[in-house]
Scaffold this motif. Structure first.
Motif, PDB file in Angstrom:
ATOM      1  N   PRO A 106       0.806  -1.232   0.000  1.00  0.00           N
ATOM      2  CA  PRO A 106       0.000   0.000   0.000  1.00  0.00           C
ATOM      3  C   PRO A 106       0.834   1.275   0.000  1.00  0.00           C
ATOM      4  N   LEU A 107       1.971   1.257   0.686  1.00  0.00           N
ATOM      5  CA  LEU A 107       2.806   2.462   0.733  1.00  0.00           C
ATOM      6  C   LEU A 107       3.267   2.858  -0.666  1.00  0.00           C
ATOM      7  N   PHE A 108       3.696   1.884  -1.429  1.00  0.00           N
ATOM      8  CA  PHE A 108       4.130   2.140  -2.796  1.00  0.00           C
ATOM      9  C   PHE A 108       2.947   2.578  -3.649  1.00  0.00           C
ATOM     10  N   GLY A 109       1.786   1.972  -3.403  1.00  0.00           N
ATOM     11  CA  GLY A 109       0.589   2.354  -4.140  1.00  0.00           C
ATOM     12  C   GLY A 109       0.195   3.793  -3.896  1.00  0.00           C
ATOM     13  N   VAL A 110       0.279   4.239  -2.645  1.00  0.00           N
ATOM     14  CA  VAL A 110      -0.048   5.631  -2.322  1.00  0.00           C
ATOM     15  C   VAL A 110       0.945   6.577  -2.991  1.00  0.00           C
ATOM     16  N   LEU A 111       2.220   6.192  -3.024  1.00  0.00           N
ATOM     17  CA  LEU A 111       3.225   7.014  -3.707  1.00  0.00           C
ATOM     18  C   LEU A 111       2.860   7.196  -5.179  1.00  0.00           C
ATOM     19  N   LEU A 112       2.448   6.117  -5.822  1.00  0.00           N
ATOM     20  CA  LEU A 112       2.054   6.190  -7.227  1.00  0.00           C
ATOM     21  C   LEU A 112       0.792   7.018  -7.406  1.00  0.00           C
ATOM     22  N   LEU A 113      -0.127   6.929  -6.454  1.00  0.00           N
ATOM     23  CA  LEU A 113      -1.367   7.701  -6.525  1.00  0.00           C
ATOM     24  C   LEU A 113      -1.084   9.202  -6.437  1.00  0.00           C
ATOM     25  N   ILE A 114      -0.225   9.591  -5.499  1.00  0.00           N
ATOM     26  CA  ILE A 114       0.141  11.010  -5.381  1.00  0.00           C
ATOM     27  C   ILE A 114       0.864  11.470  -6.636  1.00  0.00           C
ATOM     28  N   GLY A 115       1.746  10.602  -7.162  1.00  0.00           N
ATOM     29  CA  GLY A 115       2.462  10.952  -8.390  1.00  0.00           C
ATOM     30  C   GLY A 115       1.517  11.148  -9.562  1.00  0.00           C
ATOM     31  N   ALA A 116       0.497  10.292  -9.661  1.00  0.00           N
ATOM     32  CA  ALA A 116      -0.486  10.444 -10.739  1.00  0.00           C
ATOM     33  C   ALA A 116      -1.232  11.762 -10.604  1.00  0.00           C
ATOM     34  N   GLY A 117      -1.583  12.136  -9.368  1.00  0.00           N
ATOM     35  CA  GLY A 117      -2.253  13.419  -9.147  1.00  0.00           C
ATOM     36  C   GLY A 117      -1.397  14.590  -9.584  1.00  0.00           C
ATOM     37  N   ARG A 118      -0.112  14.482  -9.300  1.00  0.00           N
ATOM     38  CA  ARG A 118       0.778  15.571  -9.720  1.00  0.00           C
ATOM     39  C   ARG A 118       0.885  15.647 -11.238  1.00  0.00           C
ATOM     40  N   PHE A 119       0.948  14.507 -11.905  1.00  0.00           N
ATOM     41  CA  PHE A 119       1.003  14.503 -13.364  1.00  0.00           C
ATOM     42  C   PHE A 119      -0.235  15.176 -13.947  1.00  0.00           C
ATOM     43  N   VAL A 120      -1.391  14.899 -13.361  1.00  0.00           N
ATOM     44  CA  VAL A 120      -2.625  15.493 -13.856  1.00  0.00           C
ATOM     45  C   VAL A 120      -2.592  17.016 -13.679  1.00  0.00           C
ATOM     46  N   LEU A 121      -2.184  17.475 -12.514  1.00  0.00           N
ATOM     47  CA  LEU A 121      -2.132  18.925 -12.260  1.00  0.00           C
ATOM     48  C   LEU A 121      -1.178  19.622 -13.226  1.00  0.00           C
ATOM     49  N   THR A 122       0.010  19.052 -13.401  1.00  0.00           N
ATOM     50  CA  THR A 122       0.992  19.655 -14.305  1.00  0.00           C
ATOM     51  C   THR A 122       0.508  19.590 -15.752  1.00  0.00           C
ATOM     52  N   GLY A 123      -0.092  18.459 -16.131  1.00  0.00           N
ATOM     53  CA  GLY A 123      -0.569  18.305 -17.492  1.00  0.00           C
ATOM     54  C   GLY A 123      -1.681  19.287 -17.834  1.00  0.00           C
ATOM     55  N   VAL A 124      -2.625  19.474 -16.905  1.00  0.00           N
ATOM     56  CA  VAL A 124      -3.717  20.415 -17.147  1.00  0.00           C
ATOM     57  C   VAL A 124      -3.177  21.848 -17.226  1.00  0.00           C
ATOM     58  N   TYR A 125      -2.184  22.153 -16.401  1.00  0.00           N
ATOM     59  CA  TYR A 125      -1.567  23.493 -16.483  1.00  0.00           C
ATOM     60  C   TYR A 125      -0.917  23.699 -17.853  1.00  0.00           C
ATOM     61  N   ASP A 126      -0.149  22.706 -18.313  1.00  0.00           N
ATOM     62  CA  ASP A 126       0.513  22.841 -19.615  1.00  0.00           C
ATOM     63  C   ASP A 126      -0.494  22.913 -20.759  1.00  0.00           C
ATOM     64  N   GLY A 136      -3.117  24.655 -20.632  1.00  0.00           N
ATOM     65  CA  GLY A 136      -3.741  25.972 -20.617  1.00  0.00           C
ATOM     66  C   GLY A 136      -4.452  26.319 -19.334  1.00  0.00           C
ATOM     67  N   GLY A 137      -4.295  25.504 -18.295  1.00  0.00           N
ATOM     68  CA  GLY A 137      -4.948  25.763 -17.022  1.00  0.00           C
ATOM     69  C   GLY A 137      -4.332  26.943 -16.287  1.00  0.00           C
ATOM     70  N   GLY A 138      -4.985  27.356 -15.207  1.00  0.00           N
ATOM     71  CA  GLY A 138      -4.530  28.502 -14.441  1.00  0.00           C
ATOM     72  C   GLY A 138      -3.245  28.234 -13.679  1.00  0.00           C
ATOM     73  N   ALA A 139      -2.596  29.340 -13.274  1.00  0.00           N
ATOM     74  CA  ALA A 139      -1.321  29.235 -12.568  1.00  0.00           C
ATOM     75  C   ALA A 139      -1.467  28.532 -11.225  1.00  0.00           C
ATOM     76  N   VAL A 140      -2.676  28.550 -10.663  1.00  0.00           N
ATOM     77  CA  VAL A 140      -2.892  27.889  -9.384  1.00  0.00           C
ATOM     78  C   VAL A 140      -2.627  26.387  -9.489  1.00  0.00           C
ATOM     79  N   LEU A 141      -2.841  25.819 -10.675  1.00  0.00           N
ATOM     80  CA  LEU A 141      -2.583  24.399 -10.870  1.00  0.00           C
ATOM     81  C   LEU A 141      -1.094  24.085 -10.786  1.00  0.00           C
ATOM     82  N   LEU A 142      -0.276  25.002 -11.293  1.00  0.00           N
ATOM     83  CA  LEU A 142       1.166  24.802 -11.218  1.00  0.00           C
ATOM     84  C   LEU A 142       1.639  24.850  -9.770  1.00  0.00           C
TER      85      LEU A 142
END
Length: 235
Positions: free
Chosen positions: A142-162, A164-170
């Motif tokens: 589970p610890l490794f799974g949570v790490l991957l889950l947080i990483g996926a969330g970060r990829f989504v935030l960065t991807g949406v910013y790139d 054309g999303g708002g600066a708050v996403l970055l």
């Protein structure tokens, strides 16, 4: 090693294949601590650019550090995870290593701070893959799974910013990276302590075969070894 007491068939005929087969197991150190620490370091370096902790003209040096430090260690951890017969961890670590390499190279190829639609497509494509790997990891580690889950969330935030999303996403992606680095630091430390003591020192939440791999006897380690990739005839 071979299954015991199966040398000859019941008719007294020639030896069965199991009696003529030896499965050689090569002891290897766990590569997960290395993967955790490399992932955490890369998260800090990327957060430093997203949160403007360093001047914009320092983006290129930071991405070079990602290429020469994070990427090789992440891929090395993935290779040794394959050799240690942990296909799930090996796949995740290898994907992360190549993701870091792609992110660093694309960032280096353009002006510092510029949005990249190509990077948006890439990160938003990798995020579902990370979620799939997360689901697979949660069953045993589970610890490794949570790490991957947080990483996926970060990829989504960065991807949406790139895209054309708002600066708050970055900014959100940057602070998610800080949390990710802290989590990776804990995970790497817990795994190192566990490896040295041969028992769980800090909570890791191991379950199923991940738990018996540490607490079980040699029989647990060899259970169904003949069906693993590299032993069976086809993948």
């Amino acid at each position: 090693m071979s299954p015991a007491a199966r040398t000859y068939d019941t008719a007294g005929g020639p030896p069965r294949p199991e009696a003529l087969t030896r499965i050689m197991l090569r002891p290897l150190a766990s590569s997960l601590p290395l993967g955790f620490f490399a992932f955490g370091t890369g998260s800090v370096l990327l957060s430093a650019t997203q949160l403007h902790w360093v001047p914009l003209d320092q983006t290129r040096p930071l991405m070079l550090l990602v290429l020469v430090f994070v990427v090789p260690l992440q891929l090395l951890a993935g290779i040794f995870a394959f050799l240690a017969r942990d296909g799930g961890a090996a796949t995740a670590l290898s994907v992360l290593g190549c993701t870091w390499a792609g992110t660093a190279l694309v960032t280096l190829s353009g002006p510092p701070g510029q949005r990249s639609p190509a990077m948006a497509v890439f990160l938003l494509s990798v995020a579902p893959l990370m979620l799939v790997l997360c689901v697979a990891a949660l069953r045993g580690k589970p610890l490794f799974g949570v790490l991957l889950l947080i990483g996926a969330g970060r990829f989504v935030l960065t991807g949406v910013y790139d895209a054309g999303g708002g600066a708050v996403l970055l900014a959100a992606a940057g602070w998610t990276g800080v949390a990710l680095a802290s989590f990776a630091l804990y995970g790497g430390l817990a795994l190192l302590l566990e490896d040295g003591a041969q028992r769980t020192v800090l909570p890791l939440g191991r379950r199923g075969r991940a738990r018996t791999s540490l607490q079980g006897d040699l029989g647990h380690q060899l259970d169904q070894a003949e069906r693993e990739a590299g032993v069976r005839r086809q993948l």
